[in-house]
Design an enzyme around this catalytic site. Sequence first.
Site, PDB file in Angstrom:
ATOM      1  CG  ASP A 207      -3.025  -1.757  -0.454  1.00 22.62           C
ATOM      2  OD1 ASP A 207      -3.523  -0.871   0.285  1.00 22.62           O
ATOM      3  OD2 ASP A 207      -2.853  -1.586  -1.677  1.00 22.62           O
ATOM      4  CD  GLN A 208       2.587  -0.739   4.831  1.00 22.15           C
ATOM      5  OE1 GLN A 208       3.171  -1.053   3.802  1.00 22.15           O
ATOM      6  NE2 GLN A 208       3.202  -0.561   5.974  1.00 22.15           N
TER       7      GLN A 208
END
Length: 139
Positions: free
Chosen positions: A16-17
């Site tokens: 994810d980010q």
Amino acid sequence: MIVNETQIKVRYAETDQMGVVYHANYLVWMEIGRTNLIEDLGFKYAELEEYGILAPVLDIHASYKMSCKYGETVTVKTWLDHYDGLRIRYGYEIYKETGELAFTGTSSHVCVKKDTFRPVSIRRTHPEWHEAYLKALKK
């Protein structure tokens, strides 16, 4: 018991980010480990499919202990946890490169005919697989 150990380099696309591995990717890693274990036993899953047999997932258990992150190399350990000639349960542990346990899980499968999805006995259709699975459980 035979245990396959597969090394996987965590790719950016799996995170994810925040650079943390997205939870569903652990299931993909389980599949990679399961496929490699089957090959360690001398078979290929594609061979079953050629005979019109599939092994769909019946159940998944997943327990996340610690996050894996982009750039790490993880080790997926896979083994046969249960086999009765019809149902198969594989066990999994995923370790961070530090050796810390990040994940545990199991996946349960049953072999079915591709055209009807009716269960089939591997003991009857593929006795060589049956024997290899029994042997893998005992070691």
